[in-house]
Design an enzyme around this catalytic site. Sequence first.
Site, PDB file in Angstrom:
ATOM      1  N   THR A 136       8.152 -81.801  21.305  1.00 53.22           N
ATOM      2  CA  THR A 136       7.393 -82.879  20.687  1.00 53.22           C
ATOM      3  C   THR A 136       8.144 -84.120  21.119  1.00 53.22           C
ATOM      4  OG1 THR A 136       6.769 -81.585  18.715  1.00 53.22           O
ATOM      5  CG2 THR A 136       6.810 -83.945  18.457  1.00 53.22           C
ATOM      6  N   ARG A 187      -5.705 -74.956  17.022  1.00 56.19           N
ATOM      7  CA  ARG A 187      -4.499 -75.061  16.189  1.00 56.19           C
ATOM      8  C   ARG A 187      -4.008 -76.520  16.185  1.00 56.19           C
ATOM      9  NH1 ARG A 187       1.097 -76.832  16.995  1.00 56.19           N
ATOM     10  NH2 ARG A 187       2.379 -75.722  15.492  1.00 56.19           N
ATOM     11  N   VAL A 188      -3.709 -77.033  15.020  1.00 52.31           N
ATOM     12  CA  VAL A 188      -3.142 -78.380  14.889  1.00 52.31           C
ATOM     13  C   VAL A 188      -1.772 -78.247  14.244  1.00 52.31           C
ATOM     14  CG1 VAL A 188      -3.393 -80.630  13.768  1.00 52.31           C
ATOM     15  CG2 VAL A 188      -5.403 -79.481  14.717  1.00 52.31           C
ATOM     16  N   GLY A 189      -0.783 -78.945  14.816  1.00 56.48           N
ATOM     17  CA  GLY A 189       0.581 -78.897  14.277  1.00 56.48           C
ATOM     18  C   GLY A 189       0.846 -80.034  13.307  1.00 56.48           C
ATOM     19  N   ASP A 190       2.116 -80.312  13.109  1.00 56.00           N
ATOM     20  CA  ASP A 190       2.533 -81.320  12.123  1.00 56.00           C
ATOM     21  C   ASP A 190       2.455 -82.749  12.639  1.00 56.00           C
ATOM     22  OD1 ASP A 190       4.686 -80.403  13.885  1.00 56.00           O
ATOM     23  OD2 ASP A 190       5.877 -81.935  12.862  1.00 56.00           O
ATOM     24  N   THR A 225      10.424 -83.093  14.984  1.00 62.73           N
ATOM     25  CA  THR A 225      10.125 -82.188  16.087  1.00 62.73           C
ATOM     26  C   THR A 225      10.542 -80.786  15.680  1.00 62.73           C
ATOM     27  OG1 THR A 225      10.709 -81.525  18.330  1.00 62.73           O
ATOM     28  CG2 THR A 225      12.304 -82.914  17.189  1.00 62.73           C
ATOM     29  N   GLY A 226       9.606 -79.860  15.726  1.00 64.80           N
ATOM     30  CA  GLY A 226       9.949 -78.512  15.314  1.00 64.80           C
ATOM     31  C   GLY A 226       8.716 -77.648  15.188  1.00 64.80           C
ATOM     32  N   GLY A 239       5.684 -76.647  13.768  1.00 64.59           N
ATOM     33  CA  GLY A 239       4.818 -77.486  12.964  1.00 64.59           C
ATOM     34  C   GLY A 239       4.381 -76.892  11.646  1.00 64.59           C
TER      35      GLY A 239
END
Length: 308
Positions: free
Chosen positions: A177, A205-208, A228-229, A231
């Site tokens: 990220t 799929r949607v992350g953080d 960053t990680g 999500g």
Amino acid sequence: MRNDFSLMIHGGAGALDNVKDERIAVRYLESIRVILEYGRDALSRGATAVEAVETCASLLEDDPLFNAGCGSVLNENGKVEMDAGIMDGRDLSAGAVAAIGNIANPVQLARLVMDGSEHVLLIGEGALHFAQHCGMELTPDHYFFTPDRIRQLDEARLRGRIMLDHDADGDAQKYGTIGAVARDSNGDLAAATSTGGIVNKRMGRVGDSPIIGAGVYADNETCAVSATGYGEEFMRTVFAKTIADAVEFRDADARDAVDFGIGYLRRKVNGRGGAICIDRHGNCASGMTTPKMIHGWIEHGGESFCRF
Ligand code: GLY
């Protein structure tokens, strides 16, 4: 020239075994250093915090080393689906886009959502429609298909599983990220985060990163955070807002707030990743649960530092 600004950027977290190769390590650090100095130049000439984080995040998106923009990883269908978010600490205005392709700089589209729509988050086809409505040009698919990303997806498919960015040996090595946080000379805070997500992820799929309070957050009364990680773990712990809440409710500075957030992430979900944070006084701090995080900072207009 205005010099009481602070700026931090990151380019992903993980074991980062590939940086044991000195040539690769030098490339990462040089990219971070150059982008920080670009941000310094903008902020010292009077750019706002929002302008600075948008500029730095765009430059990170333009570097194929990082998992965002042109270097985005590919999903299960061999397509790029990117997420990005930006937030202005002056008034908590925010903009985000999710599951988009064909946009070279998703953070710039997120800024347009923030400034030019009555919404916070636009996704997929609707986000692209809005981009065209704003006069943003669509970028052809081939811009995003770097040889490294195609090989990485092939490896993930062979193993029949999801991989987390540069993941050569099967273990989660890097949670890619990019992000930027800034405090300008007026004392205003802003944050931006952008990502291609996870290799071989499910379509949709949607992350953080575009979720306000999970992967990105800024409030002039507390701090600016970019995460960053992994999500899903950051969404479940509302990670960025947890750090901001430590400033608000525990009177923490950036260092204590990041330590609190990292401790919470570890304790609650054994989460993987890290964050950069600038508090309302311009203090910089970073923290991670992974062995490394690619990041750099300029505190109160001083020297720049870059670290893994
Ligand atoms: N933190 C990026 C993602 O999980 O998509």
